[in-house]
Design a protein around this motif. Structure first.
Motif, PDB file in Angstrom:
ATOM      1  N   UNK B  40     -31.735  45.975 -39.391  1.00  0.00           N
ATOM      2  CA  UNK B  40     -32.143  44.602 -39.097  1.00  0.00           C
ATOM      3  C   UNK B  40     -33.388  44.199 -39.874  1.00  0.00           C
ATOM      4  N   UNK B  41     -34.158  45.190 -40.326  1.00  0.00           N
ATOM      5  CA  UNK B  41     -35.373  44.868 -41.092  1.00  0.00           C
ATOM      6  C   UNK B  41     -36.658  45.390 -40.475  1.00  0.00           C
ATOM      7  N   UNK B  42     -36.520  46.266 -39.485  1.00  0.00           N
ATOM      8  CA  UNK B  42     -37.734  46.808 -38.834  1.00  0.00           C
ATOM      9  C   UNK B  42     -38.570  47.612 -39.826  1.00  0.00           C
ATOM     10  N   UNK B  43     -37.911  48.554 -40.497  1.00  0.00           N
ATOM     11  CA  UNK B  43     -38.654  49.404 -41.435  1.00  0.00           C
ATOM     12  C   UNK B  43     -39.182  48.596 -42.610  1.00  0.00           C
ATOM     13  N   UNK B  44     -38.413  47.623 -43.062  1.00  0.00           N
ATOM     14  CA  UNK B  44     -38.875  46.781 -44.165  1.00  0.00           C
ATOM     15  C   UNK B  44     -40.166  46.073 -43.779  1.00  0.00           C
ATOM     16  N   UNK B  45     -40.199  45.527 -42.563  1.00  0.00           N
ATOM     17  CA  UNK B  45     -41.412  44.847 -42.099  1.00  0.00           C
ATOM     18  C   UNK B  45     -42.585  45.814 -42.063  1.00  0.00           C
ATOM     19  N   UNK B  46     -42.354  46.974 -41.476  1.00  0.00           N
ATOM     20  CA  UNK B  46     -43.432  47.955 -41.321  1.00  0.00           C
ATOM     21  C   UNK B  46     -43.913  48.458 -42.671  1.00  0.00           C
ATOM     22  N   UNK B  47     -42.962  48.726 -43.580  1.00  0.00           N
ATOM     23  CA  UNK B  47     -43.355  49.267 -44.881  1.00  0.00           C
ATOM     24  C   UNK B  47     -44.091  48.215 -45.715  1.00  0.00           C
ATOM     25  N   UNK B  48     -43.824  46.935 -45.422  1.00  0.00           N
ATOM     26  CA  UNK B  48     -44.597  45.890 -46.091  1.00  0.00           C
ATOM     27  C   UNK B  48     -46.018  45.845 -45.533  1.00  0.00           C
ATOM     28  N   UNK B  49     -46.124  46.004 -44.209  1.00  0.00           N
ATOM     29  CA  UNK B  49     -47.458  46.014 -43.593  1.00  0.00           C
ATOM     30  C   UNK B  49     -48.320  47.124 -44.180  1.00  0.00           C
ATOM     31  N   UNK B  50     -47.673  48.225 -44.533  1.00  0.00           N
ATOM     32  CA  UNK B  50     -48.417  49.372 -45.067  1.00  0.00           C
ATOM     33  C   UNK B  50     -48.531  49.315 -46.588  1.00  0.00           C
ATOM     34  N   UNK B  51     -48.108  48.206 -47.161  1.00  0.00           N
ATOM     35  CA  UNK B  51     -48.061  47.966 -48.607  1.00  0.00           C
ATOM     36  C   UNK B  51     -47.367  49.085 -49.391  1.00  0.00           C
ATOM     37  N   UNK B 199     -42.410  42.160 -26.748  1.00  0.00           N
ATOM     38  CA  UNK B 199     -41.471  42.607 -27.775  1.00  0.00           C
ATOM     39  C   UNK B 199     -41.115  41.480 -28.725  1.00  0.00           C
ATOM     40  N   UNK B 200     -40.830  41.853 -29.958  1.00  0.00           N
ATOM     41  CA  UNK B 200     -40.199  40.948 -30.907  1.00  0.00           C
ATOM     42  C   UNK B 200     -38.821  41.513 -31.182  1.00  0.00           C
ATOM     43  N   UNK B 201     -37.838  40.641 -31.202  1.00  0.00           N
ATOM     44  CA  UNK B 201     -36.480  41.099 -31.463  1.00  0.00           C
ATOM     45  C   UNK B 201     -36.081  40.628 -32.846  1.00  0.00           C
ATOM     46  N   UNK B 202     -35.647  41.556 -33.654  1.00  0.00           N
ATOM     47  CA  UNK B 202     -35.264  41.204 -35.020  1.00  0.00           C
ATOM     48  C   UNK B 202     -33.774  41.483 -35.195  1.00  0.00           C
ATOM     49  N   UNK B 203     -33.126  40.559 -35.883  1.00  0.00           N
ATOM     50  CA  UNK B 203     -31.701  40.730 -36.123  1.00  0.00           C
ATOM     51  C   UNK B 203     -31.361  40.119 -37.474  1.00  0.00           C
ATOM     52  N   UNK B 204     -30.636  40.830 -38.283  1.00  0.00           N
ATOM     53  CA  UNK B 204     -30.252  40.360 -39.621  1.00  0.00           C
ATOM     54  C   UNK B 204     -31.456  39.836 -40.410  1.00  0.00           C
ATOM     55  N   UNK B 205     -32.579  40.489 -40.263  1.00  0.00           N
ATOM     56  CA  UNK B 205     -33.732  40.145 -41.085  1.00  0.00           C
ATOM     57  C   UNK B 205     -34.590  39.007 -40.569  1.00  0.00           C
ATOM     58  N   UNK B 206     -34.201  38.396 -39.445  1.00  0.00           N
ATOM     59  CA  UNK B 206     -35.052  37.324 -38.911  1.00  0.00           C
ATOM     60  C   UNK B 206     -35.416  37.610 -37.452  1.00  0.00           C
ATOM     61  N   UNK B 207     -36.583  37.111 -37.072  1.00  0.00           N
ATOM     62  CA  UNK B 207     -37.022  37.308 -35.689  1.00  0.00           C
ATOM     63  C   UNK B 207     -36.248  36.343 -34.785  1.00  0.00           C
TER      64      UNK B 207
END
Lengths: 265, 296
Positions: B40-51, B199-207
């Protein structure tokens, strides 16, 4: 410092193997020289009968290989090849290994800039190629002395090693750049190996066909000649300058490309 | 104060979507859940936060600083547990942890020992001899050893047995009580339910939604199970606010969000054998977010 230490430790085994191989090549090569000089055969006449193409591929050009300096100068081609493979592989792997081993998330989430990880890695690379170079130097002087009444030709060998080190630096930078730009270690090492091979083939082609001599500038293997280093004591300043500048550019590109990179898990 | 603020963050891998316009914020001191199915994009979000990866557009700040520009400063106070833990295979656990600690200033090295004891981790084993669960433990110790102010956990419990999960949750709660903010990503809702406040719920790349867990559970949703005598008129209960409506022989299940009296009205005149009104689990509440919308 921690990254540097870790890389030195990680590469110590392979460095020892590379150095042993190099010492063995010099040892075995100089044994052959002993064979030549003992056999009383006119080796130059013998080689003159060989087709020129073969002589060129083996790096035996127009030098007098019955003299120890001439004979040793032929080694330079092999040194260059080995050093090129060693340095490019080191560069390509050292920059991209975390992604290959899936631990990029470990090291690049530490409170450091990416360049602070890359430069100690490259420093470890420079120390590694320097050790390789010094071992080559030591083995060369030692084995030459054995066959040259104790004279190790230190000055000539030093000059040759200086040329070799500049080439090693160039290939390290080239490998590192591939490691930073290409998608993964596999592609980086494959591309780097292919390019080293290409450089070599081009250098042979230039030797064989004088029409192609304008291509000389595109292969680092033609920047220094073993014969001019060992016999005429000449190191081309312009060659050294070009290689060093290009190396710096490659190192710079490595940092820029790596900084922009999206790291794989 | 917001520890994390994500603003319209978008990441495309070439043409492939990672995340699109993700925005949410995490307040200081809270345990914030980040839920969504795999991919859904959880890791993508986190890995962006960590640059680790660079956003295509949008931005994010951590401790009020841009996460790409000041990444190295920010990461001093972040502890991160990646979803898939891999370390330098030929190293010992102790060596990896000391190596990790060497990147931080003023690390209390006895903490490695005490965390390892809590997690029952053998420091003298080689990384390549460890099971998946034990590698995860190395990740946990590694993420917490420098006492970070922000703990980012990406699917942390995979491979841990229930007892270890329990210990791990306790550890996280302790850190949280000491003042650490936690971003907890997971696709397992029950564990998020145990730990998180929002909580934030993410699905298909969008919150899809950001909500307070307790509000949502206690005040909004009720889970109804009605056992009927005779034929069930499903449409009778198909009201606004009813979701997950299903019939199983003579039993009707649904979730309801809204004024409970509207259900009571509908029940008048019905002949029931049994009736249950319960707090739904988050799984049940969020199931409809998980199911992909059917293509027309």
């Amino acid at each position: 410092m921690n990254v540097f230490k870790k890389e030195m430790k990680a590469n110590i085994k392979s460095l020892i193997i590379w150095c042993c191989a190099q010492v063995f090549i010099i040892f075995a090569g100089m044994m052959k020289y002993q064979g030549f000089s003992d056999s009383q055969v006119d080796v130059n006449a013998l080689f003159a009968a060989f087709p020129e193409e073969i002589m060129v591929v083996f790096g035996i050009g127009s030098v007098d290989i019955t003299k120890v300096a001439g004979f040793y100068s032929v080694f330079f081609l092999y040194f260059m090849l080995l050093a090129a493979v060693h340095a490019t592989m080191f560069g390509a792997v050292v920059v991209s290994k975390e992604e290959r081993d899936h631990c990029a998330d470990f090291i690049y989430t530490k409170p450091v800039h990416r360049f602070q990880v890359i430069w100690p890695k490259l420093l470890a690379g420079i120390i590694n190629i320097l050790i390789f170079n010094v071992v080559t130097f030591g083995a060369s002087v030692f084995f030459i002395a054995q066959h040259n009444n104790g004279d190790g030709l230190i000055d000539k060998v030093s000059l040759t090693m200086l040329a070799l080190f500049i080439l090693q630096l160039f290939f390290l930078a080239l490998g590192a750049m591939f490691g930073a730009v290409l998608k993964n270690t596999k592609r980086a090492t494959a591309a780097a190996a292919g390019l080293v091979m290409g450089f070599f083939i081009l250098s042979v082609a230039v030797d064989l066909y004088s029409k192609l001599s304008f291509l000389k500038i595109f292969t680092p293997f033609k920047y220094f000649e073993g014969a001019s280093l060992m016999i005429n004591d000449q190191l081309s300043f312009s060659s050294a300058a070009i290689l060093l500048i290009v190396s710096l550019v490659f190192f710079g590109l490595t940092f820029v490309a790596f900084n922009r990179r999206d790291l794989n898990t | 104060m917001n520890v994390i603020e994500i603003n319209q963050l978008t990441k495309y891998y070439g043409k492939h979507r990672g995340i699109e316009n993700v925005s949410f914020s995490v307040e200081e001191g809270e345990i914030f859940g980040f839920i969504g199915p795999n991919g859904a994009g959880k890791s993508t979000t986190i890995r962006t936060l960590l640059s680790l990866i660079h956003p295509t557009s949008g931005s994010a700040t951590i401790f009020g600083k841009d996460c790409i520009k000041y990444g190295n400063e920010i990461r001093r106070d972040i502890g991160y547990l990646p979803s898939e833990v891999f370390y330098y295979e030929h190293m010992k656990v102790r060596e990896v942890l000391n190596y990790s600690a060497s990147f931080y200033d003023n690390v209390d090295y006895t903490r490695i020992q005490s965390l390892a004891e809590v997690m029952d981790l053998d420091l003298n084993k080689r990384i390549d001899d460890l099971s998946y669960g034990n590698k995860k433990k190395v990740g946990i110790v590694q993420g917490l050893l420098h006492e970070p102010k922000l703990i980012i956990l990406d699917e942390p419990t995979g491979g841990l047995d229930p007892l270890m999960q329990q210990k791990f949750f306790e550890l996280i709660r302790t850190e949280n009580q000491k003042g650490a903010t936690v971003l907890f990503s997971s696709h397992i809702l029950s564990e998020v339910q145990k730990l998180c406040s929002r909580v934030a719920i993410i699905k298909d790349g969008t919150i899809v939604q950001v909500e307070n867990i307790r509000d949502m559970q206690k005040h909004n949703y009720k889970k109804f199970t009605l056992e009927f005598k005779g034929v069930i008129d499903v449409h009778h209960f198909n009201l606004d606010g009813v979701t997950n409506l299903s019939v199983n022989e003579d039993t009707l299940h649904f979730l309801f969000k809204g004024d409970i009296n509207r259900i009571v009205e509908r029940l008048q005149g019905q002949s029931l054998l049994n009736m249950l009104v319960e707090e739904p689990s988050l799984e049940e509440i969020f199931m409809h977010y998980y199911q992909k919308e059917e293509q027309p």
